[in-house]
Enzyme design. Structure first.
Site, PDB file in Angstrom:
ATOM      1  N   LYS A  22       0.661  -0.918   0.265  1.00 29.29           N
ATOM      2  CA  LYS A  22      -0.234   0.289   0.401  1.00 29.29           C
ATOM      3  C   LYS A  22       1.020   1.087   0.307  1.00 29.29           C
ATOM      4  O   LYS A  22       0.234   1.936  -0.976  1.00 29.29           O
ATOM      5  CB  LYS A  22      -0.935   0.250   1.118  1.00 29.29           C
ATOM      6  N   ASN A  23       1.853   1.390   0.985  1.00 25.78           N
ATOM      7  CA  ASN A  23       2.775   2.422   1.269  1.00 25.78           C
ATOM      8  C   ASN A  23       3.979   2.804  -0.378  1.00 25.78           C
ATOM      9  O   ASN A  23       4.669   4.329   0.076  1.00 25.78           O
ATOM     10  CB  ASN A  23       3.122   2.358   2.362  1.00 25.78           C
ATOM     11  N   CYS A 123      -4.725  14.353  13.180  1.00 27.36           N
ATOM     12  CA  CYS A 123      -4.935  12.414  13.268  1.00 27.36           C
ATOM     13  C   CYS A 123      -4.348  12.096  14.478  1.00 27.36           C
ATOM     14  O   CYS A 123      -4.020  12.459  14.972  1.00 27.36           O
ATOM     15  CB  CYS A 123      -4.187  12.088  12.045  1.00 27.36           C
ATOM     16  N   ARG A 128       1.273  14.898  13.349  1.00 27.54           N
ATOM     17  CA  ARG A 128       1.911  14.140  11.928  1.00 27.54           C
ATOM     18  C   ARG A 128       1.339  15.269  11.319  1.00 27.54           C
ATOM     19  O   ARG A 128       1.236  15.824  10.480  1.00 27.54           O
ATOM     20  CB  ARG A 128       0.787  13.741  11.452  1.00 27.54           C
ATOM     21  N   ASP A 313       5.274   1.037  12.083  1.00 29.01           N
ATOM     22  CA  ASP A 313       3.396  -0.301  11.607  1.00 29.01           C
ATOM     23  C   ASP A 313       3.406  -1.141  12.159  1.00 29.01           C
ATOM     24  O   ASP A 313       2.036  -2.088  11.059  1.00 29.01           O
ATOM     25  CB  ASP A 313       3.435   0.162  10.011  1.00 29.01           C
ATOM     26  N   ARG A 405      -8.792  -0.258   5.414  1.00 30.48           N
ATOM     27  CA  ARG A 405      -7.897   0.592   4.502  1.00 30.48           C
ATOM     28  C   ARG A 405      -6.553  -0.087   4.202  1.00 30.48           C
ATOM     29  O   ARG A 405      -5.147   0.313   2.767  1.00 30.48           O
ATOM     30  CB  ARG A 405      -7.098   1.896   5.324  1.00 30.48           C
TER      31      ARG A 405
HETATM   32  C1  UD1 Z   1       4.385   7.122   6.203  1.00 29.25           C
HETATM   33  C2  UD1 Z   1       3.558   5.667   6.334  1.00 29.25           C
HETATM   34  C3  UD1 Z   1       3.015   5.403   7.709  1.00 29.25           C
HETATM   35  C4  UD1 Z   1       4.359   5.128   7.972  1.00 29.25           C
HETATM   36  C5  UD1 Z   1       5.254   5.862   8.335  1.00 29.25           C
HETATM   37  C6  UD1 Z   1       6.561   6.014   9.108  1.00 29.25           C
HETATM   38  C7  UD1 Z   1       2.994   5.820   3.688  1.00 29.25           C
HETATM   39  C8  UD1 Z   1       1.781   6.545   3.074  1.00 29.25           C
HETATM   40  N1  UD1 Z   1       2.712   6.407   5.296  1.00 29.25           N
HETATM   41  O1  UD1 Z   1       4.260   8.141   7.074  1.00 29.25           O
HETATM   42  O2  UD1 Z   1       2.446   4.059   7.643  1.00 29.25           O
HETATM   43  O3  UD1 Z   1       4.117   4.718  10.299  1.00 29.25           O
HETATM   44  O4  UD1 Z   1       6.014   6.620   7.159  1.00 29.25           O
HETATM   45  O5  UD1 Z   1       6.991   4.762   8.704  1.00 29.25           O
HETATM   46  O6  UD1 Z   1       3.890   5.889   3.418  1.00 29.25           O
HETATM   47  N2  UD1 Z   1       6.503  14.383  10.249  1.00 29.25           N
HETATM   48  C9  UD1 Z   1       6.827  16.273  10.941  1.00 29.25           C
HETATM   49  N3  UD1 Z   1       6.861  16.661  10.188  1.00 29.25           N
HETATM   50  C10 UD1 Z   1       6.640  16.584   9.107  1.00 29.25           C
HETATM   51  C11 UD1 Z   1       6.487  15.162   8.611  1.00 29.25           C
HETATM   52  C12 UD1 Z   1       6.756  13.937   9.752  1.00 29.25           C
HETATM   53  O7  UD1 Z   1       7.219  16.225  12.235  1.00 29.25           O
HETATM   54  O8  UD1 Z   1       6.768  17.146   7.900  1.00 29.25           O
HETATM   55  C13 UD1 Z   1       7.352  14.046  11.635  1.00 29.25           C
HETATM   56  C14 UD1 Z   1       5.675  12.580  11.820  1.00 29.25           C
HETATM   57  O9  UD1 Z   1       4.555  13.026  12.641  1.00 29.25           O
HETATM   58  C15 UD1 Z   1       6.525  11.491  12.525  1.00 29.25           C
HETATM   59  C16 UD1 Z   1       7.668  11.155  11.378  1.00 29.25           C
HETATM   60  O10 UD1 Z   1       8.325  12.589  11.452  1.00 29.25           O
HETATM   61  O11 UD1 Z   1       6.349  11.862  14.037  1.00 29.25           O
HETATM   62  C17 UD1 Z   1       7.602  10.538  10.426  1.00 29.25           C
HETATM   63  O12 UD1 Z   1       6.923  10.456   9.939  1.00 29.25           O
HETATM   64  P1  UD1 Z   1       6.894  10.330   8.405  1.00 29.25           P
HETATM   65  O13 UD1 Z   1       7.430   9.211   8.163  1.00 29.25           O
HETATM   66  O14 UD1 Z   1       6.323  11.295   7.813  1.00 29.25           O
HETATM   67  O15 UD1 Z   1       5.551   8.862   8.125  1.00 29.25           O
HETATM   68  P2  UD1 Z   1       4.523   9.315   6.566  1.00 29.25           P
HETATM   69  O16 UD1 Z   1       5.375   9.922   5.900  1.00 29.25           O
HETATM   70  O17 UD1 Z   1       3.437  10.366   7.339  1.00 29.25           O
END
Ligand code: UD1
Length: 426
Positions: A22-23, A123, A128, A313, A405
């Site tokens: 999915k990711n 969320c 996030r 995850d 999902r």
């Molecule tokens: C992706 C995955 C999700 C997985 C996560 C971490 C997809 C669609 N989803 O989510 O399943 O749990 O990686 O492996 O691929 N953060 C910030 N600022 C930002 C972006 C992120 O502070 O601009 C923080 C987030 O709140 C979190 C951490 O960074 O604490 C990691 O998040 P991130 O790696 O960005 O996760 P996603 O890409 O949302």
């Protein structure tokens, strides 16, 4: 809303085909925005989030045609084409439903020179924010403003290559920056980039579309921008979270199952933990053989980390396994705040878990008890299914849409290997 009923105690034996990730599928679909030529994706899992992403892309004028495959675990094919972009706005109603919608931001800006995308908002698993996504696009020359809950960005003269140094690892921000940089003028260097296999998969697909990328799989990715991308076909990589989840299903329920269509290297951090806990895991030509016979699992401690570390995850599923193990384990969550929503539900099933800040202290019990439980997010829901496989009596998991999902035909895959599990349509 559908429910899933599990009667615990059955051992699992046979074969489970693993679906496409999915990711990986979600950002790969978004990559179609970068070109006016068709992008064909195969091994796309049939999931609610994937269908939702197709709807979002249609909103911008992308054609998205789905052809299912008959075999379990093979998902289907998406033919995507963004010949003409008819819109560049992603409304709140769309983005709030799925955070990955924010991935359209960089590609829209790179292709059309402007984008208006709603902030995802809070969320269930922590705040996030998307600040790293915005900083990356600003570094590439975009003018970014926040107004009325929207991010509005312009790059009328096109994006320009730049050095983007992330202060910490973000999967989504790396993907947004990588996609946008493919069409930026000149060289972009992304430092402290995420190394998740899904980013490697996206990079390979972009390369097949004509992008010039090096350093994939390392924390420093270099992109030399090109004027346009062209048509390509790409098969989505296997889902490592689904692989790890079913490996833990076998570890918790006992039995011997081959997970096919996947790879051991995708779950490299999980395998030693499972072995230490008393489960045999061996790589086969077609995937992984997972077996546990007889003895009760042993407690092992773990902490989540960006890839190649133990994935957040899989944390909830690992906790379900540890809830039945002999001894006490410490499970630390370092990626997301507030990602222990499965704990109260596992407690309802008789688990012994105490949360202290970012660490859950899990003392295994010989048997969990079946109970009605509530799925709170995608990965938490799968941990409740796993707990149900090991529990005495009946477990009913409510709010199953979370599972739909991210897990393709979960009850069918588990019942094929002997689990007593069924969907109760409501
Ligand atoms: C992706 C995955 C999700 C997985 C996560 C971490 C997809 C669609 N989803 O989510 O399943 O749990 O990686 O492996 O691929 N953060 C910030 N600022 C930002 C972006 C992120 O502070 O601009 C923080 C987030 O709140 C979190 C951490 O960074 O604490 C990691 O998040 P991130 O790696 O960005 O996760 P996603 O890409 O949302």
């Amino acid at each position: 809303m559908d429910k899933i009923r599990i009667r615990g105690g059955a051992r699992l034996n046979g074969e489970i085909p693993i679906s496409g990730a999915k990711n990986a599928a979600l950002p790969l679909m978004v990559a179609a925005l970068l070109t006016d030529a068709p992008l064909t994706l195969t091994n796309v899992p049939k999931l609610a989030d994937v269908a939702f992403m197709a709807d979002l892309l249609r909103h911008f004028g992308v054609t998205a045609e789905w052809t299912p495959e008959a075999a379990l675990g093979q998902g289907g094919r998406y033919e995507l084409c963004a010949a003409d972009l008819t819109g560049t706005t992603a409304d709140y109603d769309i983005v709030r439903k799925m955070r990955a919608s924010f991935l359209v931001f960089g590609p829209l800006l790179a292709r059309a020179g402007h984008a208006k995308v709603s902030l995802p908002g809070g969320c269930a698993i922590g705040a996030r924010p998307v600040d790293l996504h915005l900083k990356a696009l600003e570094a590439l020359g975009a003018k970014v403003e926040l107004a009325d809950g929207y991010v509005i960005a312009e790059a009328p003269g096109g994006l320009k290559g730049a050095n983007i140094a992330f202060p910490f690892v973000s999967v989504g921000a790396t993907e947004n920056a990588l996609m946008a940089a493919t069409l930026a003028e000149g060289r972009t260097v992304i430092s402290n980039a995420a190394r998740e296999p899904e980013i490697d998969d996206l990079g390979r697909c972009l390369t097949a579309m004509g992008a010039r990328i090096s350093g994939l799989g390392t924390s420093s990715i270099v992109v030399d921008g090109v004027k346009s991308l062209h048509a390509a076909a790409h098969a989505v990589l296997p889902d490592r979270i689904e692989t790890g989840t079913y490996a833990m299903a076998v570890a918790i329920a006992g039995g011997a199952v081959e997970l096919t269509g996947t790879r051991a290297d995708l779950v490299g951090a999980l395998i030693p933990l499972l072995k230490e806990a008393g489960t045999d895991v061996t790589a086969t030509n077609n995937g992984l053989m997972v077996a546990r016979n007889g003895v009760r699992p042993t407690s092992v401690s773990a902490a989540t980390e960006p890839f190649p570390g133990f994935p957040t995850d899989l944390q909830a599923q690992f906790m379900a396994l540890m809830a039945t193990a002999e001894g006490t384990s410490h499970i630390r969550e370092t990626i997301f705040e507030n990602r222990f929503m499965h704990v109260p539900e596992l407690l309802r099933m008789g688990a012994n878990i105490k949360v202290d800040g970012d660490t859950a202290i899990v003392t295994g019990v010989p048997r969990l008890n079946g109970a009605p439980v509530m799925a709170t997010d995608l990965r938490a829901s799968s941990s409740l299914v796993l707990a149900g496989l090991a529990a005495e009596g009946e477990t009913v998991v409510n709010r199953v849409y979370h599972l739909d999902r991210g897990f393709e035909r979960l009850e069918e895959k588990l019942s094929r290997v002997g689990a007593d599990i069924e969907r109760l349509p409501v």
